[in-house]
Design a protein around this motif. Structure first.
Motif, short mmCIF file in Angstrom:
data_model
loop_
_atom_site.label_atom_id
_atom_site.label_comp_id
_atom_site.label_asym_id
_atom_site.label_seq_id
_atom_site.Cartn_x
_atom_site.Cartn_y
_atom_site.Cartn_z
N ALA A 212 -7.41 131.82 35.69
CA ALA A 212 -7.90 130.90 36.72
C ALA A 212 -6.74 130.24 37.46
CB ALA A 212 -8.81 129.84 36.09
N LEU A 213 -5.69 129.88 36.72
CA LEU A 213 -4.50 129.32 37.38
C LEU A 213 -3.88 130.33 38.33
CD1 LEU A 213 -2.76 127.46 34.42
CD2 LEU A 213 -3.72 126.42 36.47
N ALA A 214 -3.75 131.56 37.88
CA ALA A 214 -3.19 132.61 38.74
C ALA A 214 -4.08 132.87 39.94
CB ALA A 214 -3.00 133.90 37.94
N MET A 215 -5.40 132.81 39.74
CA MET A 215 -6.34 133.05 40.83
C MET A 215 -6.19 132.00 41.93
SD MET A 215 -9.62 134.05 38.47
CE MET A 215 -10.83 133.51 39.63
N GLY A 216 -5.72 130.82 41.56
CA GLY A 216 -5.46 129.79 42.57
C GLY A 216 -4.06 129.89 43.13
N ALA A 217 -3.09 130.12 42.26
CA ALA A 217 -1.68 130.06 42.67
C ALA A 217 -1.24 131.22 43.55
CB ALA A 217 -0.79 129.97 41.43
N LEU A 218 -1.54 132.44 43.16
CA LEU A 218 -1.03 133.60 43.91
C LEU A 218 -1.63 133.73 45.30
CD1 LEU A 218 -0.77 136.11 40.94
CD2 LEU A 218 1.13 135.04 42.16
N PRO A 219 -2.96 133.68 45.46
CA PRO A 219 -3.50 133.74 46.82
C PRO A 219 -3.02 132.55 47.68
CG PRO A 219 -5.22 134.28 45.24
CD PRO A 219 -4.03 133.77 44.46
N ALA A 220 -2.88 131.37 47.05
CA ALA A 220 -2.39 130.21 47.80
C ALA A 220 -0.95 130.43 48.28
CB ALA A 220 -2.47 128.95 46.94
N ALA A 221 -0.13 131.05 47.45
CA ALA A 221 1.25 131.35 47.86
C ALA A 221 1.26 132.30 49.05
CB ALA A 221 2.03 131.94 46.69
N TRP A 222 0.38 133.30 49.04
CA TRP A 222 0.30 134.22 50.18
C TRP A 222 -0.18 133.51 51.44
CZ3 TRP A 222 2.78 138.41 50.92
CH2 TRP A 222 3.13 139.22 49.85
N LYS A 223 -1.15 132.62 51.32
CA LYS A 223 -1.62 131.87 52.48
C LYS A 223 -0.50 131.01 53.05
CE LYS A 223 -6.51 131.77 51.37
NZ LYS A 223 -7.65 131.00 50.92
N LEU A 224 0.25 130.37 52.18
CA LEU A 224 1.37 129.55 52.63
C LEU A 224 2.42 130.41 53.32
CD1 LEU A 224 2.74 126.76 52.64
CD2 LEU A 224 3.75 127.35 50.43
N ALA A 225 2.71 131.57 52.75
CA ALA A 225 3.70 132.49 53.36
C ALA A 225 3.23 132.97 54.72
CB ALA A 225 3.94 133.67 52.43
#
Length: 197
Positions: free
Chosen positions: A181-194
């Motif tokens: 669940a943490l990864a499901m939030g963190a990784l897509p959010a990092a891509w959106k920020l990028a």
């Protein structure tokens, strides 16, 4: 924003870090490999014993999966190989400050090598860019860790396979779901920020 600003298909998060020349790219990649190994070693120190199990709850599996997803298959494999080799050589950064080859939980470390590679390959195919894709990617990586770790636990301790599943897999499923669940939030959010930059 032009489409040129978006990461190219097949990129992982580490590919977004600039490197103007081939030699700088090699330095960047070496730093990422060492950093991923260090992150995994530090996360392994977050270790909570599980009553009746030789396997503790740790942060190292989460770190190994994030390293694979962020760095890609090649750098992820090198990073986890460096982590494993340093621990085998005596650096006390396996779970709870342990080191050395063998032991009941060493199979999980070997599984992490495979998992980081597989997760990195899936990330290159977009497996870390959406919530559901990230969940599937993390589940595949976790399955590889257990797929090596649990049989190794059974063989190294002489316990029956069913018992190894009971003490080396079942107690960790809830924690693994939380890590996913943490990864499901963190990784897509990092891509959106990028993509916004």
């Amino acid at each position: 924003m032009s489409t040129a600003a978006f990461p190219r298909p097949g990129a992982v998060l580490a590919d977004l870090l600039p490197a103007a020349t081939a030699s700088r790219a090699r330095v960047r990649d070496a730093a990422l490999v060492v950093g991923g190994a260090a992150l995994t070693g530090i996360a392994a120190q977050i270790a909570v014993p599980v009553p009746g199990s030789p396997v503790p709850v740790t942060g190292q599996t989460f770190a190994a999966l994030l390293v694979g997803a962020s760095l890609g298959a090649g750098r992820g494999l090198l990073s986890l190989a460096l982590y494993a080799l340093a621990g085998m050589a005596g650096l006390p950064w396996f779970a709870g400050g342990a080191s050395g080859a063998g032991g009941a939980t060493f199979g999980y470390i070997l599984g992490m090598l495979l998992a980081a590679t597989a997760v990195g390959a899936l990330a290159r195919r977009g497996g870390d860019r959406g919530v559901l894709r990230t969940a599937a990617t993390m589940a595949a990586g976790t399955a590889l860790i257990y797929g090596v770790g649990v049989p190794y636990l059974a063989l190294s301790t002489g316990m029956p396979f069913g018992r190894a599943v009971a003490v080396g897999l079942v107690p960790f499923l809830l924690g693994d779901a939380l890590k996913a669940a943490l990864a499901m939030g963190a990784l897509p959010a990092a891509w959106k920020l990028a993509n916004r930059r």
